[in-house]
Design an enzyme around this catalytic site. Structure first.
Site, PDB file in Angstrom:
ATOM      1  N   ASP A   5       0.816  -1.201   0.000  1.00 32.47           N
ATOM      2  CA  ASP A   5       0.000   0.000   0.000  1.00 32.47           C
ATOM      3  C   ASP A   5       0.858   1.263   0.000  1.00 32.47           C
ATOM      4  O   ASP A   5       1.893   1.335   0.671  1.00 32.47           O
ATOM      5  CB  ASP A   5      -0.888   0.011   1.259  1.00 32.47           C
ATOM      6  CG  ASP A   5      -1.858   1.160   1.292  1.00 32.47           C
ATOM      7  OD1 ASP A   5      -2.757   1.183   0.435  1.00 32.47           O
ATOM      8  OD2 ASP A   5      -1.724   2.036   2.162  1.00 32.47           O
TER       9      ASP A   5
ATOM     10  N   GLU B 144       1.159  -0.160  -4.901  1.00 30.53           N
ATOM     11  CA  GLU B 144       0.208   0.882  -5.268  1.00 30.53           C
ATOM     12  C   GLU B 144       0.955   2.222  -5.283  1.00 30.53           C
ATOM     13  O   GLU B 144       1.222   2.804  -4.241  1.00 30.53           O
ATOM     14  CB  GLU B 144      -0.948   0.947  -4.264  1.00 30.53           C
ATOM     15  CG  GLU B 144      -1.948   2.035  -4.595  1.00 30.53           C
ATOM     16  CD  GLU B 144      -2.511   2.744  -3.377  1.00 30.53           C
ATOM     17  OE1 GLU B 144      -3.530   3.425  -3.516  1.00 30.53           O
ATOM     18  OE2 GLU B 144      -1.910   2.639  -2.286  1.00 30.53           O
TER      19      GLU B 144
END
Length: 487
Positions: free
Chosen positions: A230, A260
């Protein structure tokens, strides 16, 4: 077999603690569809306990085992159920990629008095005012866990900023005195080191040591096959180079990773890949935005340019392609949902072509809990079966029309009955002449998606005219192939 991922959650799942059980029960079905890897949501306890999606990280070591933040289970279930779900996925032959959130902490147990300087929200490199003191939520003691698995407790020295002064009851970006922003991060807002909550200071060796220990513990505990990482653009670019390589060396396994990095400029993604030593894949955010723009253009998007400026075009072997995810859903921070009518076209573009590793969104397959996206299970079942059995061999593109584009896959000997022709239109329907190759001469094709009745017969030269309806996709498969009409 072609590799295919599924993001097995969406933002509006019910907070019923049953998702790990749903996952285990669906494992064989996912494998039969042709999925090879499953991205699971963050499994550890968040600041809202059983109602937290997992991105407001409280305790990395609490996988739904301890009475903390008002519940024992997480939103998705208990630790035992989580491990059972992973075991079921593994038994079905699926790789498991948990969502790992390291960048920030939320829900501290105590405040500490910290000297800070405020940063401008729009330009983090600009300071507002001078030194001041605030009461920051930075002390994480995890009393419910009592030191099990790790005795480490977090304090203000392990962070470099927060966004809340509890004493003054005010919100701002408060950078801790003597702790400059990381320089090697995304340059949005001047410097995007800070995202939310208590922001990790990865220059502190204690922080790195603890994250290393957590990674080793997590791998040993879960048996995960890799990670979805993340918010990587908010952490110094070489951090995951160290973290992933260390875990790969410790485990002796390749450990797939996808990060990400949310930026619509492909140059930023390729720069990150190079800076981190290409230790991971990245989600193709520019392609998502192309899909979003095309879906909202009322048939006025130039389909010839659908892959222009994307990671799939620039670094196909490092691109994980997707249509939507939990962050692009209605009401979320990166709100940019692709309109439903266009999603079958998008999924054809990521599932039936050579470049990129596609990831199907749970909310598209099963529908979303907020009711904004109906399930596309019927369409996706056809496309997934075609990817598993037919999407092989040489690819020939026909991206030569403003509205109607297509491609063929010639099949290969390793996948008997493979080969396909796909035609898409974001405007009026029509036909496109495309060539399958002389090996297909005289063979009949049918539209597996059912939008175009009748059949197409390949000419002696290996070519034919393939129809498509308006605003839709047609998937033409050999009648005598792996997914023939009778199959």
């Amino acid at each position: 077999m072609n590799q295919t991922l599924i993001q097995y959650f969406e933002w509006y799942l019910p907070s019923d603690g049953a998702h790990w059980r749903r996952t285990a029960g669906d494992a064989q079905h996912l494998a039969q569809l042709g999925f090879t890897g499953v991205w699971l949501p963050p499994a550890y306890k968040g600041a809202k306990g059983g109602a937290d999606t997992g991105y407001a990280v409280y305790d990395l070591y609490d996988l739904g085992e301890f009475d903390q933040k008002g519940s024992v289970p997480t939103k998705y279930g208990t630790r035992a159920e989580y491990l059972a779900a992973i075991a079921a996925l593994h038994q079905a032959g699926l790789a498991v990629y948990p969502d790992i959130v390291l960048n920030h902490r939320i829900g501290a147990d105590e405040t500490e008095r910290v000297t800070v300087r405020r940063s401008d929200e729009a330009d983090r490199t600009r300071e507002i005012g001078g030194e001041e003191q605030i009461d920051a939520w930075t002390r994480f003691t995890f009393p419910g866990r009592g030191g099990q698995y790790s005795p480490f407790q977090w304090n203000w020295t392990h962070f470099n900023a927060v966004d809340w002064d509890n004493g003054g009851q005010r919100s701002a970006i408060f950078r801790f005195e003597g702790k400059p922003w990381e320089r090697d991060v995304d340059k949005e807002r001047g410097n995007f080191d800070y995202l939310m909550g208590a922001n990790l200071d990865t220059k502190n060796p204690e922080v790195v040591e603890e994250l290393d220990a957590f990674g080793a513990w997590y791998l040993q505990t879960t048996g995960a096959d890799g990670f979805r990482l993340d918010a990587v653009k908010h952490i110094r670019f070489d951090f995951f180079t160290h973290w992933l390589e260390r875990l790969r060396n410790l485990s002796g396994r390749p450990l797939f990773a996808v990060g990400e990095y949310w930026n619509g400029e492909v140059g930023m993604l390729t720069h990150y890949l190079d800076a981190c030593g290409r230790v991971m894949h990245l989600f193709d955010v520019p392609l998502h935005y192309n899909f979003y723009r095309a879906s909202t253009s009322g048939g006025n998007f130039d389909m010839r340019r659908i892959f222009e400026g994307t990671l799939t075009a620039a670094r196909p072997c490092r691109a994980v392609t997707f249509v939507d995810n939990h962050d692009t859903q209605c009401g979320q921070a990166l709100h940019s949902p692709v309109q439903s009518w266009f999603k079958p076209l998008c999924y054809a573009l990521i599932l039936l072509r050579e470049a990129g590793l596609p990831c199907v969104f749970y909310g598209d397959y099963y529908g979303t809990g907020d009711g904004t996206q109906p399930p596309l299970q019927g369409v996706l079942d056809v496309l997934l079966r075609a990817r598993k059995h037919c999407a092989y061999g040489e690819q020939t593109d026909y991206f030569d029309d403003y509205n109607i584009v297509g491609w063929t896959r010639a099949g290969d000997a390793a996948h008997p009955g493979s080969g396909l022709a796909a035609v898409l239109s974001d405007g009026p329907g029509g036909e496109k002449e495309m060539c399958m190759g002389v090996a297909f001469a005289g063979r009949g094709f049918y539209d597996a998606l059912g939008g175009c009745p009748g059949r197409v017969v390949i000419g002696e030269n290996g070519c034919a005219r393939f129809p498509v309806g308006g605003g839709s996709v047609a998937l033409w498969l050999p009648e005598d192939g792996a997914l023939g009409r009778a199959k």
